[in-house]
Design a protein around this motif. Structure first.
Motif, PDB file in Angstrom:
ATOM      1  N   GLU A   7      30.237  18.499  21.322  1.00 32.05           N
ATOM      2  CA  GLU A   7      30.461  17.070  20.766  1.00 32.05           C
ATOM      3  C   GLU A   7      31.868  16.755  21.509  1.00 32.05           C
ATOM      4  O   GLU A   7      31.857  15.503  22.028  1.00 32.05           O
ATOM      5  N   TRP A   8      32.664  17.667  21.767  1.00 27.20           N
ATOM      6  CA  TRP A   8      34.011  17.342  22.637  1.00 27.20           C
ATOM      7  C   TRP A   8      33.642  16.624  24.090  1.00 27.20           C
ATOM      8  O   TRP A   8      34.144  15.516  24.577  1.00 27.20           O
ATOM      9  N   THR A   9      32.799  17.475  24.809  1.00 28.15           N
ATOM     10  CA  THR A   9      32.140  17.266  25.961  1.00 28.15           C
ATOM     11  C   THR A   9      31.461  15.744  25.974  1.00 28.15           C
ATOM     12  O   THR A   9      31.972  14.748  26.811  1.00 28.15           O
ATOM     13  N   ALA A  10      30.677  15.388  25.164  1.00 32.13           N
ATOM     14  CA  ALA A  10      30.173  13.989  24.717  1.00 32.13           C
ATOM     15  C   ALA A  10      31.421  12.803  24.911  1.00 32.13           C
ATOM     16  O   ALA A  10      31.244  11.695  25.371  1.00 32.13           O
ATOM     17  N   HIS A  11      32.341  13.125  23.813  1.00 31.33           N
ATOM     18  CA  HIS A  11      33.393  12.290  23.741  1.00 31.33           C
ATOM     19  C   HIS A  11      34.186  12.005  25.022  1.00 31.33           C
ATOM     20  O   HIS A  11      34.592  10.864  25.589  1.00 31.33           O
ATOM     21  N   CYS A  12      34.575  13.236  25.818  1.00 34.72           N
ATOM     22  CA  CYS A  12      35.193  12.966  26.918  1.00 34.72           C
ATOM     23  C   CYS A  12      34.480  12.355  28.159  1.00 34.72           C
ATOM     24  O   CYS A  12      35.012  11.379  28.694  1.00 34.72           O
ATOM     25  N   LEU A  13      33.068  12.415  28.009  1.00 34.77           N
ATOM     26  CA  LEU A  13      32.262  11.722  29.040  1.00 34.77           C
ATOM     27  C   LEU A  13      32.158  10.466  28.809  1.00 34.77           C
ATOM     28  O   LEU A  13      32.161   9.481  29.620  1.00 34.77           O
ATOM     29  N   ALA A  14      32.084   9.951  27.410  1.00 37.68           N
ATOM     30  CA  ALA A  14      32.112   8.509  26.893  1.00 37.68           C
ATOM     31  C   ALA A  14      33.485   8.182  27.450  1.00 37.68           C
ATOM     32  O   ALA A  14      33.607   6.836  27.917  1.00 37.68           O
ATOM     33  N   ASN A  15      34.721   8.659  27.128  1.00 37.65           N
ATOM     34  CA  ASN A  15      36.114   8.223  27.644  1.00 37.65           C
ATOM     35  C   ASN A  15      36.089   7.878  29.200  1.00 37.65           C
ATOM     36  O   ASN A  15      36.810   7.059  29.565  1.00 37.65           O
ATOM     37  N   ALA A  22      26.900  11.282  28.512  1.00 37.29           N
ATOM     38  CA  ALA A  22      27.016  11.371  27.178  1.00 37.29           C
ATOM     39  C   ALA A  22      25.942  11.655  26.196  1.00 37.29           C
ATOM     40  O   ALA A  22      25.968  12.091  25.220  1.00 37.29           O
ATOM     41  N   ALA A  23      25.289  10.520  26.514  1.00 39.61           N
ATOM     42  CA  ALA A  23      23.808  10.410  25.688  1.00 39.61           C
ATOM     43  C   ALA A  23      23.159  11.723  25.652  1.00 39.61           C
ATOM     44  O   ALA A  23      22.514  12.552  24.800  1.00 39.61           O
ATOM     45  N   LYS A  24      22.844  12.301  27.145  1.00 45.04           N
ATOM     46  CA  LYS A  24      22.147  13.549  27.278  1.00 45.04           C
ATOM     47  C   LYS A  24      22.970  14.839  26.394  1.00 45.04           C
ATOM     48  O   LYS A  24      22.181  15.543  25.990  1.00 45.04           O
ATOM     49  N   THR A  25      24.092  14.691  26.559  1.00 45.20           N
ATOM     50  CA  THR A  25      24.786  15.694  25.927  1.00 45.20           C
ATOM     51  C   THR A  25      24.715  15.664  24.295  1.00 45.20           C
ATOM     52  O   THR A  25      24.530  16.717  23.574  1.00 45.20           O
TER      53      THR A  25
END
Length: 88
Positions: A7-15, A22-25
Motif C-alpha cells: 500500500e505504501w509503495t503504491a502511494h509512493c509510486l503515485a506521488n 501504482a495500479a499494478k501494485t
C-alpha cells in the motif's frame, strides 16, 4: 506487514506520477488481501478501488490528470471543511 508495504509503495509510486505501476501494485495488494481477508472485505475493496483509480489516472493526459487531481483535492477540502462545521 506485506500488505502495508504494498500500500505504501503504491502511494509512493503515485506521488512520483507512475500511476501504471501504482495500479499494478494495488492489483497485487488486492490479490493478497482477497486471499487472506476475502473478496468482499473492505480492505480488499479499497485495494481494488485504488487500482481502478490509478488505471484511470494513467490513461489521462498530463493536463487532464492535473485537473482531476485538483478537483479531488478541492472536494476533499470541502468535505473536511464541512466536517469541521464550516459550511461556507
Amino acid at each position: 506487514m506485506t500488505s502495508t508495504l504494498l500500500e505504501w509503495t503504491a502511494h509512493c509510486l503515485a506521488n512520483l506520477n507512475d500511476y501504471e505501476t501504482a495500479a499494478k501494485t494495488c492489483k497485487q495488494l488486492e490479490e493478497l488481501r482477497s486471499g487472506f481477508l476475502g473478496v468482499e472485505h473492505w480492505q480488499t475493496a479499497n485495494a481494488r478501488i485504488g487500482e481502478e483509480n490509478y488505471r484511470q489516472l494513467s490513461a489521462l493526459s498530463a493536463e487532464d490528470r492535473r485537473r482531476a487531481l485538483k478537483a479531488s483535492e478541492e472536494s476533499n477540502a470541502a468535505v473536511l471543511s464541512h466536517r469541521q462545521g464550516n459550511s461556507s
